[in-house]
Design an enzyme around this catalytic site. Structure first.
Site, PDB file in Angstrom:
ATOM      1  N   ASP A  49       0.743 -12.642   6.933  1.00  0.00           N
ATOM      2  CA  ASP A  49      -0.707 -12.569   6.844  1.00  0.00           C
ATOM      3  C   ASP A  49      -1.334 -13.172   8.113  1.00  0.00           C
ATOM      4  O   ASP A  49      -1.052 -14.326   8.458  1.00  0.00           O
ATOM      5  CB  ASP A  49      -1.122 -13.364   5.595  1.00  0.00           C
ATOM      6  CG  ASP A  49      -2.618 -13.367   5.374  1.00  0.00           C
ATOM      7  OD1 ASP A  49      -3.344 -12.764   6.180  1.00  0.00           O
ATOM      8  OD2 ASP A  49      -3.048 -13.978   4.381  1.00  0.00           O
ATOM      9  N   GLY A  50      -2.158 -12.389   8.775  1.00  0.00           N
ATOM     10  CA  GLY A  50      -2.781 -12.833  10.018  1.00  0.00           C
ATOM     11  C   GLY A  50      -3.645 -14.066   9.830  1.00  0.00           C
ATOM     12  O   GLY A  50      -3.724 -14.933  10.718  1.00  0.00           O
TER      13      GLY A  50
ATOM     14  N   ASP B 158      -7.128  -5.495  14.147  1.00  0.00           N
ATOM     15  CA  ASP B 158      -7.093  -4.049  13.952  1.00  0.00           C
ATOM     16  C   ASP B 158      -6.586  -3.792  12.536  1.00  0.00           C
ATOM     17  O   ASP B 158      -5.442  -3.405  12.334  1.00  0.00           O
ATOM     18  CB  ASP B 158      -6.165  -3.419  15.000  1.00  0.00           C
ATOM     19  CG  ASP B 158      -6.035  -1.924  14.792  1.00  0.00           C
ATOM     20  OD1 ASP B 158      -6.919  -1.346  14.144  1.00  0.00           O
ATOM     21  OD2 ASP B 158      -5.038  -1.347  15.255  1.00  0.00           O
TER      22      ASP B 158
ATOM     23  N   THR C 209      -7.131  -2.578   8.233  1.00  0.00           N
ATOM     24  CA  THR C 209      -7.711  -1.511   7.425  1.00  0.00           C
ATOM     25  C   THR C 209      -9.180  -1.888   7.174  1.00  0.00           C
ATOM     26  O   THR C 209      -9.669  -2.856   7.747  1.00  0.00           O
ATOM     27  CB  THR C 209      -6.933  -1.389   6.096  1.00  0.00           C
ATOM     28  OG1 THR C 209      -6.786  -2.712   5.555  1.00  0.00           O
ATOM     29  CG2 THR C 209      -5.566  -0.782   6.298  1.00  0.00           C
TER      30      THR C 209
ATOM     31  N   ASP D  45       0.731   0.184  13.763  1.00  0.00           N
ATOM     32  CA  ASP D  45       1.160   1.372  14.505  1.00  0.00           C
ATOM     33  C   ASP D  45       1.491   1.051  15.961  1.00  0.00           C
ATOM     34  O   ASP D  45       2.092   1.856  16.660  1.00  0.00           O
ATOM     35  CB  ASP D  45       0.080   2.467  14.434  1.00  0.00           C
ATOM     36  CG  ASP D  45      -1.296   1.919  14.772  1.00  0.00           C
ATOM     37  OD1 ASP D  45      -1.515   1.530  15.938  1.00  0.00           O
ATOM     38  OD2 ASP D  45      -2.152   1.871  13.872  1.00  0.00           O
TER      39      ASP D  45
ATOM     40  N   GLN E 102       0.821  -1.208   0.000  1.00  0.00           N
ATOM     41  CA  GLN E 102       0.000   0.000   0.000  1.00  0.00           C
ATOM     42  C   GLN E 102       0.854   1.256   0.000  1.00  0.00           C
ATOM     43  O   GLN E 102       2.061   1.197   0.202  1.00  0.00           O
ATOM     44  CB  GLN E 102      -0.916  -0.016   1.236  1.00  0.00           C
ATOM     45  CG  GLN E 102      -0.152  -0.199   2.543  1.00  0.00           C
ATOM     46  CD  GLN E 102      -0.962  -0.847   3.656  1.00  0.00           C
ATOM     47  OE1 GLN E 102      -2.184  -0.858   3.612  1.00  0.00           O
ATOM     48  NE2 GLN E 102      -0.288  -1.381   4.662  1.00  0.00           N
TER      49      GLN E 102
ATOM     50  N   HIS F  74      -8.008   2.992  20.028  1.00  0.00           N
ATOM     51  CA  HIS F  74      -7.162   1.926  20.575  1.00  0.00           C
ATOM     52  C   HIS F  74      -7.620   1.446  21.948  1.00  0.00           C
ATOM     53  O   HIS F  74      -7.624   0.251  22.222  1.00  0.00           O
ATOM     54  CB  HIS F  74      -5.691   2.377  20.610  1.00  0.00           C
ATOM     55  CG  HIS F  74      -5.092   2.431  19.247  1.00  0.00           C
ATOM     56  ND1 HIS F  74      -4.335   3.481  18.786  1.00  0.00           N
ATOM     57  CD2 HIS F  74      -5.165   1.557  18.206  1.00  0.00           C
ATOM     58  CE1 HIS F  74      -3.957   3.236  17.541  1.00  0.00           C
ATOM     59  NE2 HIS F  74      -4.454   2.089  17.168  1.00  0.00           N
TER      60      HIS F  74
HETATM   61  N1  AG3 Z   1      -7.950   0.678  11.500  1.00  0.00           N
HETATM   62  C1  AG3 Z   1      -9.271   1.007  11.045  1.00  0.00           C
HETATM   63  C2  AG3 Z   1      -9.302   2.174  10.135  1.00  0.00           C
HETATM   64  C3  AG3 Z   1     -10.552   2.298   9.354  1.00  0.00           C
HETATM   65  C4  AG3 Z   1     -10.670   3.622   8.663  1.00  0.00           C
HETATM   66  N2  AG3 Z   1     -11.601   3.543   7.613  1.00  0.00           N
HETATM   67  C5  AG3 Z   1     -12.012   4.550   6.838  1.00  0.00           C
HETATM   68  N3  AG3 Z   1     -11.675   5.792   7.100  1.00  0.00           N
HETATM   69  N4  AG3 Z   1     -12.771   4.252   5.821  1.00  0.00           N
HETATM   70  C6  AG3 Z   1      -7.216   1.635  12.196  1.00  0.00           C
HETATM   71  C7  AG3 Z   1      -5.878   1.159  12.613  1.00  0.00           C
HETATM   72  C8  AG3 Z   1      -5.439   1.818  13.863  1.00  0.00           C
HETATM   73  N5  AG3 Z   1      -4.498   1.063  14.570  1.00  0.00           N
END
Ligand code: AG3
Length: 277
Positions: free
Chosen positions: A137-138, A154, A156, A86, A31, A62
């Site tokens: 890969d999880g 956690d 995307t 992160d 990405q 979090h």
């Molecule tokens: N993970 C989820 C982010 C989702 C955002 N989606 C969006 N804006 N369409 C966040 C990771 C944090 N550790």
């Protein structure tokens, strides 16, 4: 001042943020990673142009994705964190003294590296001796592990390239990796814009976990601002706290724990698809 427009890929909405500075930009194998500086939110991490965390509001996400299951479990010792490069979830998990081992499974090493550089206080615990970092890969990782107390996804967006983390097959593997009090939590988009995904996730989890539930939290930078979290457990009710609240947090506490869950009446109507909006 330059502006960054986040066109939400899966919601009929866009957000505009002022950019004081572009601090970092790179294309990893998976990405595009960008870190920008915004006058209100501070540093912001974008993956493929989608806001993942900001200095200012990361705690609301979090703490809440992590602390509900960590407090509903009687004694979490072995925890798997999938995604969350992160380090924000790892930091929350390690607030609990009972934790002996954290498998931190992130597919993209670039997210870990860039977060360490630009979000040092969020990722401050990723090199803790209890943490084993697995760059993979999880969905594959969960097939190889056993005796897990808690698994936290956690990732995307559910709809993006993380979709293998939301299949029944993945949930089966998570369940098999857990011991008898096992608990699983994942984020599941927004009730405003993705009601059907939220319902589908509950249905898929129900095929695997005896107890499934839903809670929500306000997040300033995610579409709809009303973000949903799905929990699946091997039998324990996640609304119940099983040890005292003794850690330091800014938002989560023992009063908010149960209040974050949707009401049982609403849940029933939602799952029966009686609600139209
Ligand atoms: N993970 C989820 C982010 C989702 C955002 N989606 C969006 N804006 N369409 C966040 C990771 C944090 N550790």
């Amino acid at each position: 001042m330059i502006k960054f427009i986040e066109q939400e890929p899966y919601s009929p909405i866009a957000h505009t943020y002022e950019v004081e500075k572009i601090l970092h930009k790179e294309k990893s194998k998976f990405q595009e990673l960008t870190v920008i500086q915004n006058p209100f939110f501070g540093r912001m991490l974008l993956l493929d142009g989608i806001v993942q965390i900001t200095d200012r509001d990361e705690l609301f996400y979090h703490e809440i994705i992590t602390q509900i299951v960590m407090h509903a479990h009687p004694e979490p010792k072995r925890v798997v964190v999938i995604g969350g490069g992160d380090g924000g979830v790892v930091k929350e998990v390690l607030k609990h003294k009972s934790v002996e081992k954290v498998y931190f499974v992130e597919i993209d090493e670039a997210v870990i590296r860039v977060s360490k550089e630009f979000f040092p206080s969020v990722s401050e615990k990723v090199d803790d001796p209890k943490v084993e970092i697995k760059v993979m890969d999880g969905a594959e990782f969960v097939r190889s592990v056993k005796n897990i107390d808690i698994t936290i996804v956690d990732s995307t967006d559910v709809i993006g390239f993380a979709r293998t983390l939301f299949t029944k097959e993945f949930f089966d593997n998570v369940k098999n990796s857990m011991n008898s009090n096992g608990m699983f939590v994942t984020h599941t988009e927004s009730l405003h814009f993705h009601k059907d995904i939220v319902i589908e996730m509950q249905e898929n989890l129900k095929k695997v976990f005896p107890v499934v539930d839903l809670y929500t939290q306000c997040i300033a930078t995610y579409p709809g601002n009303w973000w949903a979290f799905a929990v699946g457990t091997s039998g324990l009710d996640p609304r119940v706290m099983r040890h005292p609240f003794e850690i330091e947090t800014k938002y989560y506490d023992d009063e908010i724990h149960e209040r974050l869950f949707v009401t049982k009446k609403f849940y029933k109507k939602l799952i029966n698809r009686e609600l139209k909006w």
